[in-house]
Write an enzyme that holds these catalytic residues in place. Sequence first.
Site, PDB file in Angstrom:
ATOM      1  N   HIS A 114       0.812  -1.217   0.000  1.00 16.70           N
ATOM      2  CA  HIS A 114       0.000   0.000   0.000  1.00 16.70           C
ATOM      3  C   HIS A 114       0.847   1.270   0.000  1.00 16.70           C
ATOM      4  O   HIS A 114       0.336   2.353  -0.270  1.00 16.70           O
ATOM      5  CB  HIS A 114      -0.982  -0.001   1.187  1.00 16.70           C
ATOM      6  CG  HIS A 114      -0.372   0.244   2.521  1.00 16.70           C
ATOM      7  ND1 HIS A 114      -0.094  -0.778   3.410  1.00 16.70           N
ATOM      8  CD2 HIS A 114       0.007   1.382   3.150  1.00 16.70           C
ATOM      9  CE1 HIS A 114       0.418  -0.271   4.510  1.00 16.70           C
ATOM     10  NE2 HIS A 114       0.486   1.043   4.385  1.00 16.70           N
ATOM     11  N   ILE A 164     -14.891 -22.663   5.311  1.00 13.63           N
ATOM     12  CA  ILE A 164     -14.815 -23.127   6.698  1.00 13.63           C
ATOM     13  C   ILE A 164     -15.483 -22.127   7.638  1.00 13.63           C
ATOM     14  O   ILE A 164     -15.746 -20.977   7.266  1.00 13.63           O
ATOM     15  CB  ILE A 164     -13.356 -23.344   7.140  1.00 13.63           C
ATOM     16  CG1 ILE A 164     -12.559 -22.039   6.987  1.00 13.63           C
ATOM     17  CG2 ILE A 164     -12.708 -24.488   6.375  1.00 13.63           C
ATOM     18  CD1 ILE A 164     -11.143 -22.100   7.520  1.00 13.63           C
ATOM     19  N   ASN A 210       5.176   4.881   9.173  1.00 13.14           N
ATOM     20  CA  ASN A 210       5.900   3.697   9.646  1.00 13.14           C
ATOM     21  C   ASN A 210       5.691   2.498   8.728  1.00 13.14           C
ATOM     22  O   ASN A 210       6.460   1.520   8.781  1.00 13.14           O
ATOM     23  CB  ASN A 210       5.454   3.301  11.048  1.00 13.14           C
ATOM     24  CG  ASN A 210       6.137   4.095  12.139  1.00 13.14           C
ATOM     25  OD1 ASN A 210       5.506   4.893  12.818  1.00 13.14           O
ATOM     26  ND2 ASN A 210       7.444   3.893  12.306  1.00 13.14           N
ATOM     27  N   SER A 211       4.641   2.529   7.913  1.00 11.12           N
ATOM     28  CA  SER A 211       4.298   1.378   7.080  1.00 11.12           C
ATOM     29  C   SER A 211       5.485   0.939   6.234  1.00 11.12           C
ATOM     30  O   SER A 211       6.139   1.754   5.571  1.00 11.12           O
ATOM     31  CB  SER A 211       3.128   1.722   6.158  1.00 11.12           C
ATOM     32  OG  SER A 211       1.942   1.914   6.891  1.00 11.12           O
ATOM     33  N   ASP A 259       0.145  -7.694   1.441  1.00 10.44           N
ATOM     34  CA  ASP A 259       0.499  -6.276   1.514  1.00 10.44           C
ATOM     35  C   ASP A 259       2.008  -6.086   1.504  1.00 10.44           C
ATOM     36  O   ASP A 259       2.562  -5.319   2.297  1.00 10.44           O
ATOM     37  CB  ASP A 259      -0.122  -5.619   2.753  1.00 10.44           C
ATOM     38  CG  ASP A 259      -0.002  -4.094   2.718  1.00 10.44           C
ATOM     39  OD1 ASP A 259       0.097  -3.549   1.613  1.00 10.44           O
ATOM     40  OD2 ASP A 259       0.007  -3.474   3.798  1.00 10.44           O
ATOM     41  N   LEU A 262      -6.780 -25.226  -0.752  1.00 10.59           N
ATOM     42  CA  LEU A 262      -7.440 -26.451  -0.328  1.00 10.59           C
ATOM     43  C   LEU A 262      -8.803 -26.625  -0.979  1.00 10.59           C
ATOM     44  O   LEU A 262      -9.241 -27.747  -1.221  1.00 10.59           O
ATOM     45  CB  LEU A 262      -7.584 -26.447   1.204  1.00 10.59           C
ATOM     46  CG  LEU A 262      -7.970 -27.754   1.888  1.00 10.59           C
ATOM     47  CD1 LEU A 262      -6.979 -28.868   1.554  1.00 10.59           C
ATOM     48  CD2 LEU A 262      -8.049 -27.554   3.404  1.00 10.59           C
ATOM     49  N   GLY A 263      -9.485 -25.527  -1.237  1.00 11.36           N
ATOM     50  CA  GLY A 263     -10.778 -25.599  -1.907  1.00 11.36           C
ATOM     51  C   GLY A 263     -11.934 -25.914  -0.975  1.00 11.36           C
ATOM     52  O   GLY A 263     -12.789 -26.750  -1.296  1.00 11.36           O
ATOM     53  N   VAL A 264     -11.984 -25.253   0.191  1.00 15.45           N
ATOM     54  CA  VAL A 264     -13.082 -25.458   1.141  1.00 15.45           C
ATOM     55  C   VAL A 264     -13.553 -24.112   1.686  1.00 15.45           C
ATOM     56  O   VAL A 264     -12.807 -23.123   1.674  1.00 15.45           O
ATOM     57  CB  VAL A 264     -12.665 -26.356   2.333  1.00 15.45           C
ATOM     58  CG1 VAL A 264     -12.341 -27.760   1.866  1.00 15.45           C
ATOM     59  CG2 VAL A 264     -11.493 -25.743   3.095  1.00 15.45           C
TER      60      VAL A 264
END
Length: 473
Positions: free
Chosen positions: A113, A275, A215-216, A143, A271-273
């Site tokens: 950013h 949750i 600070n980023s 980021d 993983l394709g779930v």
Amino acid sequence: MRYPRINVAGWLGGIFALFLGMQLAIASEQLPDFSSLAENASPAVVNISTLSKPKQSGRQQLYGPYGDDLPEIFRRYFGLQIPDDSQFEQPRPQSLGSGFIISDDGYILTNNHVVEGADEILVRLNDRSEFKAKLVGADKRSDLALLKVDAKRLPAIRLGDSDELKPGQWVFAIGSPFGFEYSVTKGIISALNRSLPTESYVPFIQTDVPINPGNSGGPLLNMDGEVIGINSQIFTRSGGFMGLSFAIPIDDAMDVAEQLKEKGYVTRGWLGVVIQDVDRSLAESFGLKKPHGALISQVIPEGPAGTAGLQPGDIILRFNGRDIKFSSDLPMEVGRTPVGKKVEVDLVRRGKTLTKAVELGELPDEQGKTKPQVQSREDNRLGINVELLNDNYRQRLGVDKSVSGLVVTQVGRGAGRAVGLRNGDIITQINHQDVKSVQEFNSIVKKLPADKTISMLVVRRGMPGFITFRLAE
């Protein structure tokens, strides 16, 4: 006989003062001194400022989106003159952040950013020297961004091990909050492996180190002067620091940096779930003694989990040998696992413990595609942005799989615009050489001769054709 009078109050006060002084002396000896650590680390910390050009050219501001291609008839018969863009100069917004040098040949790590959308990136070192930086690659999910400056023998910062951190340890930060360069702030680690709503693939380090805008991208360091995190976010209701700051662990950041350096983008395990967290009532209904794990509410049929036989209602307790205490732990563990690796998943299904072997796929991007190969127009001599021609582009552009090459996604000032390239054109050959990847495109364009006619095979609206151009020195 007279006895000397003793001032009991004064005597007790003196003893108390002596005792207090001794305690303060002991406490001061126990408090850490950050001065030498900050002095040693500061030469490797950089200030980053960015410049962004106006989104429209001067012609477009006056004549609309077709201003750059104003027909000759308007100029000849209506007397319209297209002014030079210099007449439309606008202040270019600047952003200020921090970063740090990770290798002496000029690679710099910062937050995405800080540099996102920038047309020009300027890096200033502790000794006041300045460099223009090139964006090697950026990853929005973590980021993070990797920059490169053309310099040698730069002071590189020392890297620590974020896996060895513990809550309560002293840490300090170096950055430019609100533009105050090389400010040093200190605190302790408050917690580890924090998951934030906007970032589900980063196990953040939570600290109480004062962090503010500027600070980023700067380093979070341990008491050995080693970087153990990258200051990235704060939790605030006021816009300023309120005691909660978050840093990206350096181990995760360097994994991203290596991928950006190697291929310009980041791949993550998938993983394709879908949750959800396990609360007390769900734990009771699934026969667990206490709430823990990640409950699968949906399985993508053709995804890795579906192929391996995972089902809705399964509760994942361990993934690749690591305990899953909260549902938020799973995306971080999956994301940091290499694509194609086969891992063991321990789960509970209808009260029974099972172990499944799952080969991870590649995490799609936000639009459901895998990460495209992209070439920025600032990085090539044609002044164009290109991406690899994939099935998504083939469907949109109406070409079949017999066509391979690169899709033009943006045309800036340069040879590409001069010869009439447009968004959606497919480049299949340059200088009689096939281009099937961004890497090939980079290599070919870099070696193109100057002041010599060069041919390019382009497919536009399904029709192939050759165009020619020349490059200046």
